[in-house]
Design a protein around this motif. Structure first.
Motif, mmCIF file in Angstrom:
data_model
loop_
_atom_site.group_PDB
_atom_site.id
_atom_site.type_symbol
_atom_site.label_atom_id
_atom_site.label_comp_id
_atom_site.label_asym_id
_atom_site.label_seq_id
_atom_site.Cartn_x
_atom_site.Cartn_y
_atom_site.Cartn_z
ATOM 1 N N VAL A 1 0.747 -1.169 -0.179
ATOM 2 C CA VAL A 1 -0.130 -0.028 -0.104
ATOM 3 C C VAL A 1 0.787 1.212 -0.013
ATOM 4 C CG1 VAL A 1 -1.615 1.548 1.363
ATOM 5 C CG2 VAL A 1 -2.052 -1.055 1.197
ATOM 6 N N VAL A 2 2.081 1.292 0.703
ATOM 7 C CA VAL A 2 2.663 2.633 0.965
ATOM 8 C C VAL A 2 3.322 2.597 -0.492
ATOM 9 C CG1 VAL A 2 5.074 3.372 1.823
ATOM 10 C CG2 VAL A 2 3.238 2.322 3.484
ATOM 11 N N GLU A 3 4.100 1.641 -1.017
ATOM 12 C CA GLU A 3 4.373 1.539 -2.541
ATOM 13 C C GLU A 3 3.407 2.342 -3.492
ATOM 14 O OE1 GLU A 3 5.613 -2.170 -3.583
ATOM 15 O OE2 GLU A 3 7.440 -2.428 -2.235
ATOM 16 N N LEU A 4 2.254 1.963 -3.250
ATOM 17 C CA LEU A 4 1.417 2.505 -4.391
ATOM 18 C C LEU A 4 1.018 3.953 -3.757
ATOM 19 C CD1 LEU A 4 -1.319 -0.609 -4.239
ATOM 20 C CD2 LEU A 4 0.269 0.005 -6.347
ATOM 21 N N LEU A 5 0.858 4.332 -2.603
ATOM 22 C CA LEU A 5 0.492 5.688 -2.169
ATOM 23 C C LEU A 5 1.570 6.694 -2.563
ATOM 24 C CD1 LEU A 5 -0.757 5.172 1.392
ATOM 25 C CD2 LEU A 5 -1.898 5.400 -0.654
ATOM 26 N N GLN A 6 2.866 6.088 -2.459
ATOM 27 C CA GLN A 6 3.985 6.891 -3.028
ATOM 28 C C GLN A 6 4.353 7.144 -4.550
ATOM 29 O OE1 GLN A 6 7.108 6.694 0.604
ATOM 30 N NE2 GLN A 6 6.947 4.859 -0.902
ATOM 31 N N GLU A 7 3.514 6.513 -5.399
ATOM 32 C CA GLU A 7 3.747 6.566 -6.929
ATOM 33 C C GLU A 7 2.973 7.918 -7.342
ATOM 34 O OE1 GLU A 7 1.701 3.275 -8.946
ATOM 35 O OE2 GLU A 7 3.201 1.871 -7.820
ATOM 36 N N GLU A 8 3.947 8.341 -8.052
ATOM 37 C CA GLU A 8 3.490 9.709 -8.906
ATOM 38 C C GLU A 8 3.222 10.807 -7.796
ATOM 39 O OE1 GLU A 8 0.066 8.834 -11.162
ATOM 40 O OE2 GLU A 8 0.776 6.934 -11.876
ATOM 41 N N LEU A 9 3.826 10.905 -6.702
ATOM 42 C CA LEU A 9 3.770 12.056 -6.054
ATOM 43 C C LEU A 9 4.559 13.193 -6.353
ATOM 44 C CD1 LEU A 9 3.829 10.481 -2.157
ATOM 45 C CD2 LEU A 9 2.117 11.509 -3.319
ATOM 46 N N PRO A 10 3.898 14.470 -6.161
ATOM 47 C CA PRO A 10 4.525 15.577 -6.786
ATOM 48 C C PRO A 10 5.979 15.903 -5.900
ATOM 49 C CG PRO A 10 2.784 16.283 -5.387
ATOM 50 C CD PRO A 10 2.558 14.652 -5.669
ATOM 51 N N GLU A 11 6.870 16.741 -6.292
ATOM 52 C CA GLU A 11 8.047 17.023 -5.858
ATOM 53 C C GLU A 11 7.715 17.522 -4.182
ATOM 54 O OE1 GLU A 11 12.279 19.610 -6.598
ATOM 55 O OE2 GLU A 11 10.563 19.671 -7.894
ATOM 56 N N ASP A 12 8.530 17.196 -3.399
ATOM 57 C CA ASP A 12 8.331 17.910 -1.900
ATOM 58 C C ASP A 12 7.488 17.072 -1.204
ATOM 59 O OD1 ASP A 12 10.537 19.597 -2.237
ATOM 60 O OD2 ASP A 12 9.092 20.976 -2.763
ATOM 61 N N ALA A 13 6.365 16.328 -1.801
ATOM 62 C CA ALA A 13 5.521 15.517 -1.190
ATOM 63 C C ALA A 13 5.735 14.230 -0.493
ATOM 64 C CB ALA A 13 4.286 15.036 -2.212
ATOM 65 N N PHE A 14 5.329 13.381 0.648
ATOM 66 C CA PHE A 14 5.974 12.401 1.060
ATOM 67 C C PHE A 14 4.849 11.677 1.764
ATOM 68 C CE2 PHE A 14 6.495 15.755 4.441
ATOM 69 C CZ PHE A 14 5.885 15.196 5.733
ATOM 70 N N CYS A 15 5.045 10.446 2.080
ATOM 71 C CA CYS A 15 4.098 9.578 2.822
ATOM 72 C C CYS A 15 4.998 9.155 4.200
ATOM 73 C CB CYS A 15 4.206 8.269 2.084
ATOM 74 S SG CYS A 15 2.890 7.052 2.694
ATOM 75 N N ALA A 16 3.894 9.224 5.261
ATOM 76 C CA ALA A 16 4.423 8.944 6.555
ATOM 77 C C ALA A 16 3.438 7.964 7.233
ATOM 78 C CB ALA A 16 4.490 10.070 7.385
ATOM 79 N N ARG A 17 3.814 6.949 8.190
ATOM 80 C CA ARG A 17 3.016 6.110 8.699
ATOM 81 C C ARG A 17 2.517 6.875 10.034
ATOM 82 N NH1 ARG A 17 4.308 -0.106 10.656
ATOM 83 N NH2 ARG A 17 2.169 -0.777 10.958
ATOM 84 N N TYR A 18 1.339 7.088 10.126
ATOM 85 C CA TYR A 18 0.809 7.706 11.256
ATOM 86 C C TYR A 18 0.482 6.908 12.407
ATOM 87 C CZ TYR A 18 -2.400 11.227 13.432
ATOM 88 O OH TYR A 18 -2.929 12.365 14.092
ATOM 89 N N GLY A 19 0.347 5.670 12.068
ATOM 90 C CA GLY A 19 0.218 4.784 13.234
ATOM 91 C C GLY A 19 -0.602 3.269 12.492
ATOM 92 N N GLY A 20 -0.295 2.136 13.206
ATOM 93 C CA GLY A 20 -1.072 0.831 12.752
ATOM 94 C C GLY A 20 -1.247 0.713 11.194
ATOM 95 N N GLU A 21 -2.330 0.980 10.725
ATOM 96 C CA GLU A 21 -2.695 1.040 9.212
ATOM 97 C C GLU A 21 -3.392 2.405 8.596
ATOM 98 O OE1 GLU A 21 -6.535 -0.674 11.256
ATOM 99 O OE2 GLU A 21 -4.469 -0.717 11.603
ATOM 100 N N GLU A 22 -2.703 3.125 9.618
ATOM 101 C CA GLU A 22 -2.994 4.612 9.008
ATOM 102 C C GLU A 22 -1.799 5.424 8.497
ATOM 103 O OE1 GLU A 22 -6.812 6.426 11.200
ATOM 104 O OE2 GLU A 22 -4.907 6.751 12.203
ATOM 105 N N PHE A 23 -1.935 5.908 7.383
ATOM 106 C CA PHE A 23 -0.808 6.850 6.621
ATOM 107 C C PHE A 23 -1.222 8.388 6.317
ATOM 108 C CE2 PHE A 23 -0.327 2.392 6.034
ATOM 109 C CZ PHE A 23 1.016 2.004 6.548
ATOM 110 N N VAL A 24 -0.228 8.995 6.225
ATOM 111 C CA VAL A 24 -0.463 10.380 5.758
ATOM 112 C C VAL A 24 0.250 10.842 4.676
ATOM 113 C CG1 VAL A 24 -0.444 12.878 6.500
ATOM 114 C CG2 VAL A 24 -0.942 11.284 8.179
ATOM 115 N N LEU A 25 -0.442 11.251 3.626
ATOM 116 C CA LEU A 25 0.271 12.101 2.510
ATOM 117 C C LEU A 25 0.210 13.542 2.519
ATOM 118 C CD1 LEU A 25 -1.146 10.277 -0.636
ATOM 119 C CD2 LEU A 25 0.950 9.659 0.380
ATOM 120 N N VAL A 26 1.258 14.132 2.766
ATOM 121 C CA VAL A 26 1.674 15.511 2.911
ATOM 122 C C VAL A 26 1.973 16.167 1.684
ATOM 123 C CG1 VAL A 26 2.953 17.410 4.113
ATOM 124 C CG2 VAL A 26 2.503 15.213 5.096
ATOM 125 N N LEU A 27 1.184 16.980 1.292
ATOM 126 C CA LEU A 27 1.192 17.593 -0.239
ATOM 127 C C LEU A 27 1.636 19.031 -0.276
ATOM 128 C CD1 LEU A 27 -1.845 15.424 -1.696
ATOM 129 C CD2 LEU A 27 0.537 14.894 -1.536
#
Length: 285
Positions: free
Chosen positions: A153-179
């Protein structure tokens, strides 16, 4: 006949000559400078680390008429220390399972992006993502496969992200995309694309019958100049609003992106046609 006795000044109490004693002290000073340099480098104080390595170098060649010209050697040593420090720092900011960034990195970056007045310079979208029915995945297929699902899932979330964006694990099965630096519509498009990539992935290749979807709450803060009278919004408030919209996505049927537009809560993509969209948990948002 006059008795011969050793010159007292040439030897110390343990029988070492002044020359040996000086050499020993010099070696100790060199080691001290190297230890201090390593400590300073571990703190990211590269200039001071270089100065101590330079002092160690000067001590080693102090008794030579012409010191060899090897400042490049010292720079390489500092570069090595810098790389080791950077690698250790990077590892401390990564989630060990998914290799996405962790909560510590998320908090640090959000603080950097928000001004002291609580506004963002270029606009900021935060997408809080939760895997749907993940407990059932673990219960049905086992925790080992559940870990593989999180990694994919993390690999899929990180595909095609714009520059300076990133993915972080928020806890458990929750993640955050910062754009950072996106407008509101672009934020929705990025979140919806991520949701679709997860939904359309060939999960059955991991285990027959496996299906994985995610729900997303997207909170958006406009650039400071676009809303000069907007009350300050701290990073914790941004995450709270994203969490509230995630609740809406969950309560409105899951596998959807919930966001706010024109004062109304909406669902993106195919989910937009659903009836009975739930209200966010945060009052007034």
């Amino acid at each position: 006949m006059t008795a011969l006795r050793p010159e007292v000044a040439d030897f110390d109490s343990d029988g070492r000559s002044d020359e040996d004693r000086a050499a020993s002290e010099g070696t100790g000073l060199v080691q001290l400078h190297e230890s201090i340099a390593a400590l300073l480098a571990s703190r990211g104080q590269w200039r001071q680390a270089y100065q101590h390595l330079r002092s160690a170098f000067d001590l080693v060649y102090a008794d030579q008429d012409e010191q060899p010209h090897v400042p490049e050697q010292l720079r390489r040593e500092v570069d090595r220390l810098r790389r080791e420090h950077a690698e250790a720092r990077e590892q401390s900011l990564r989630d060990s399972l998914t290799d996405s960034y962790n909560r510590r990195y998320l908090d640090e970056r959000l603080l950097d992006m928000v001004t002291d007045k609580g506004a963002t310079a270029d606009g900021l979208a935060i997408a809080l993502i939760d895997l749907d029915w993940f407990k059932q995945v673990n219960d049905t297929f086992g925790h080992l496969l559940g870990d593989r699902v999180l990694q994919r899932v993390v690999e899929l979330l990180q595909e095609e992200l714009p520059e300076d964006a990133f993915c972080a694990r928020y806890g458990g099965e929750e993640f955050v995309l910062v754009l950072p630096g996106v407008d509101a519509s672009s934020g929705v498009e990025i979140a919806e694309s991520a949701r679709m990539r997860v939904e359309r992935h060939a999960w059955a290749s991991l285990a027959p019958g496996l299906r994985v979807t995610v729900s997303i709450g997207l909170a958006y803060e406009p650039p400071a100049g676009d809303a000069p009278n907007r009350p300050p919004v701290a990073p914790e408030q941004q995450l709270l609003r994203a969490d509230s919209l995630l609740y809406t996505a969950k309560q409105s049927g899951r596998n959807a992106v919930a966001y706010r537009e024109g004062g109304r809560v909406r669902l993106a993509g195919p989910a937009a046609g659903r009836r009975g969209i739930a209200e966010p948990r945060v009052a007034g948002y």
